[in-house]
Design an enzyme around this catalytic site. Sequence first.
Site, PDB file in Angstrom:
ATOM      1  N   ASP A   1      -3.473   2.435  -5.245  1.00  0.00           N
ATOM      2  CA  ASP A   1      -2.442   2.592  -4.655  1.00  0.00           C
ATOM      3  C   ASP A   1      -2.124   0.985  -3.695  1.00  0.00           C
ATOM      4  O   ASP A   1      -1.346   1.117  -3.030  1.00  0.00           O
ATOM      5  CB  ASP A   1      -2.091   3.708  -3.862  1.00  0.00           C
ATOM      6  CG  ASP A   1      -2.737   3.479  -2.409  1.00  0.00           C
ATOM      7  OD1 ASP A   1      -3.962   2.923  -2.607  1.00  0.00           O
ATOM      8  OD2 ASP A   1      -2.334   3.780  -1.421  1.00  0.00           O
ATOM      9  N   GLU A   2      -2.928   0.158  -4.055  1.00  0.00           N
ATOM     10  CA  GLU A   2      -3.014  -0.763  -3.015  1.00  0.00           C
ATOM     11  C   GLU A   2      -3.115  -2.180  -3.771  1.00  0.00           C
ATOM     12  O   GLU A   2      -4.206  -2.348  -4.589  1.00  0.00           O
ATOM     13  CB  GLU A   2      -3.919  -0.534  -1.955  1.00  0.00           C
ATOM     14  CG  GLU A   2      -4.241  -1.582  -0.909  1.00  0.00           C
ATOM     15  CD  GLU A   2      -5.362  -1.401  -0.134  1.00  0.00           C
ATOM     16  OE1 GLU A   2      -6.098  -0.365  -0.117  1.00  0.00           O
ATOM     17  OE2 GLU A   2      -5.789  -2.050   0.748  1.00  0.00           O
TER      18      GLU A   2
ATOM     19  N   ASP B   1       0.904  -1.110  -0.066  1.00  0.00           N
ATOM     20  CA  ASP B   1       0.065  -0.116   0.102  1.00  0.00           C
ATOM     21  C   ASP B   1       0.943   1.107  -0.082  1.00  0.00           C
ATOM     22  O   ASP B   1       1.728   1.427   0.931  1.00  0.00           O
ATOM     23  CB  ASP B   1      -0.894  -0.144   1.302  1.00  0.00           C
ATOM     24  CG  ASP B   1      -1.840   1.109   1.372  1.00  0.00           C
ATOM     25  OD1 ASP B   1      -2.244   1.544   0.046  1.00  0.00           O
ATOM     26  OD2 ASP B   1      -2.261   1.721   2.233  1.00  0.00           O
TER      27      ASP B   1
HETATM   28  P1  TTP Z   1      -5.220   5.030   1.321  1.00  0.00           P
HETATM   29  O1  TTP Z   1      -4.241   4.057   0.820  1.00  0.00           O
HETATM   30  O2  TTP Z   1      -6.319   4.554   2.235  1.00  0.00           O
HETATM   31  O3  TTP Z   1      -4.659   6.328   1.885  1.00  0.00           O
HETATM   32  P2  TTP Z   1      -2.941   6.913   1.529  1.00  0.00           P
HETATM   33  O4  TTP Z   1      -2.438   6.065   0.438  1.00  0.00           O
HETATM   34  O5  TTP Z   1      -3.262   8.406   1.182  1.00  0.00           O
HETATM   35  O6  TTP Z   1      -2.302   6.886   2.936  1.00  0.00           O
HETATM   36  P3  TTP Z   1      -1.722   5.747   3.940  1.00  0.00           P
HETATM   37  O7  TTP Z   1      -2.199   4.325   2.919  1.00  0.00           O
HETATM   38  O8  TTP Z   1      -0.296   6.032   3.703  1.00  0.00           O
HETATM   39  O9  TTP Z   1      -2.405   5.693   4.975  1.00  0.00           O
HETATM   40  O10 TTP Z   1      -5.759   5.566  -0.002  1.00  0.00           O
HETATM   41  C1  TTP Z   1      -5.253   5.666  -1.379  1.00  0.00           C
HETATM   42  C2  TTP Z   1      -5.813   6.835  -2.234  1.00  0.00           C
HETATM   43  O11 TTP Z   1      -7.105   6.807  -2.196  1.00  0.00           O
HETATM   44  C3  TTP Z   1      -5.484   8.302  -1.091  1.00  0.00           C
HETATM   45  O12 TTP Z   1      -4.194   8.917  -1.358  1.00  0.00           O
HETATM   46  C4  TTP Z   1      -6.394   9.160  -1.648  1.00  0.00           C
HETATM   47  C5  TTP Z   1      -7.583   8.389  -1.982  1.00  0.00           C
HETATM   48  N1  TTP Z   1      -8.942   8.150  -1.144  1.00  0.00           N
HETATM   49  C6  TTP Z   1      -9.692   9.087  -1.426  1.00  0.00           C
HETATM   50  O13 TTP Z   1      -9.812   9.738  -2.323  1.00  0.00           O
HETATM   51  N2  TTP Z   1     -10.856   9.179  -0.316  1.00  0.00           N
HETATM   52  C7  TTP Z   1     -10.654   8.538   0.919  1.00  0.00           C
HETATM   53  O14 TTP Z   1     -11.609   8.612   1.713  1.00  0.00           O
HETATM   54  C8  TTP Z   1      -9.454   7.407   0.876  1.00  0.00           C
HETATM   55  C9  TTP Z   1      -9.440   6.554   2.524  1.00  0.00           C
HETATM   56  C10 TTP Z   1      -8.566   7.368  -0.098  1.00  0.00           C
HETATM   57 MG    MG Z   2      -2.037   3.833   0.712  1.00  0.00          MG
END
Ligand code: TTP
Ligand code: MG
Length: 407
Positions: free
Chosen positions: A106-107, A11
């Site tokens: 991203d995951e 992730d």
């Molecule tokens: P996440 O992987 O949940 O968050 P992140 O990568 O920003 O942070 P981390 O993993 O380090 O905790 O989500 C990936 C992307 O998806 C994030 O950069 C933006 C988008 N996203 C949204 O648009 N709305 C949301 O509510 C969430 C959770 C994520």
């Molecule tokens: Mg992330």
Amino acid sequence: MGKNKIIIHVDMDAFYASVEMRDNPSIRKKPVIIGSLPHERGVVATCNYEARKYGVHSAMNIKEAYKLCPKGVFIHPNYEKYKKVSNQIHKIWDEYAIEKEAIALDEAYLDITDNVESIDEARKIAKTIKERILKEIGLTCSIGLSYSKIAAKTASEEKKPNGYFEILTKEDFVNLVIDREVDALHTVGKKSKEKLNENKIFTIRDIQNNKEKVLKLFGKRGEFIYDISYGIDDRELKPYNPENAQSLSREVTFQKDENDYEFFKDILFLLAICLENQLKKRKLHGNGVSLKITYSDMKTITRQKLSASCDSAIEIQEEALKLLEDIEKRSIRLIGTGLYQLSTQEIKQLSIDDYLEKDNNIEERTNREFERLKEKYKLDFKSNIEKLYQTDTLFKTIEYMRKHRSN
Ligand code: TTP
Ligand code: MG
């Protein structure tokens, strides 16, 4: 059979924010908040770890984020850019995974079982993936290495950001989480947590010690929750099927140009109903909604938006309306909406709670919308829904609506 699975969950860290920081060194040390701007309506999509120190988080109202962190750098998301970066990242992942389940831009889960002879080799792959993403793309990620999906996801979160963690056995998983609150299990969402807490089940240990209660509370799903509390998770990865990488769209050209934006809301619902039908038939999920408009002067614009939830007509309509809100309001000759990033799984991993909550809500919201339209046009759309799937009937109905609307 026989061989234990080796699964990586990877992730990206603060994904959207990290891409913006990479591309603009002057903001790297500042709190960065991606989403709406403080004076606009909207929410935080994500923020970097600096901004998280102030209490800012995803889905928070932007005004609240501004209150907590007025010095933050607020930036609109640039989805096209993130999609491109995501493609590069997924390409690297594809080189190592025998199977890949993409969860989001991203995951992903990567099954590398048949790619390695030992855990040591698996470790090397995890390390290489981290290094390559940093070197070739300029971003950090967090990786969990494990024997199952649930434990791999738990592991990748353990040392975030820029983390690496292993949970190699069920026993290790249990030892790590046993005294944590129930929602440390990635299938227990807010609602289930409440339900469990009401029944005096607070920790994962409590789940283990209250099998009967858990089964009674959640039925079949309870078995899954119970198994997971012991780290038992045999779920296979659901690989992405490129045959489904297509988009769907429906549009209508009015007989006469239209300027009634309330009417467009009704039309978008009908178009969305057709999309929902197509989606269901193909057993797909939409992960983004698009809107297409041709103005009277033939200027055509399209707008699109990634969205975690756009499988039902009502959700598609709501997302399309958000896009409609932001465009120039003048007379229109064509309106269309579509779904893109179709996949066999939803882009965001929702907890089972989210699903339940979503589903209840959706039915209710859908029915309300049908009622509203029935009232407005004196037409029973709901009972005739099958007919609307036929383009001819749909267009005729829309023309009828144009002439018989009452506000
Ligand atoms: P996440 O992987 O949940 O968050 P992140 O990568 O920003 O942070 P981390 O993993 O380090 O905790 O989500 C990936 C992307 O998806 C994030 O950069 C933006 C988008 N996203 C949204 O648009 N709305 C949301 O509510 C969430 C959770 C994520
Ligand atoms: Mg992330």
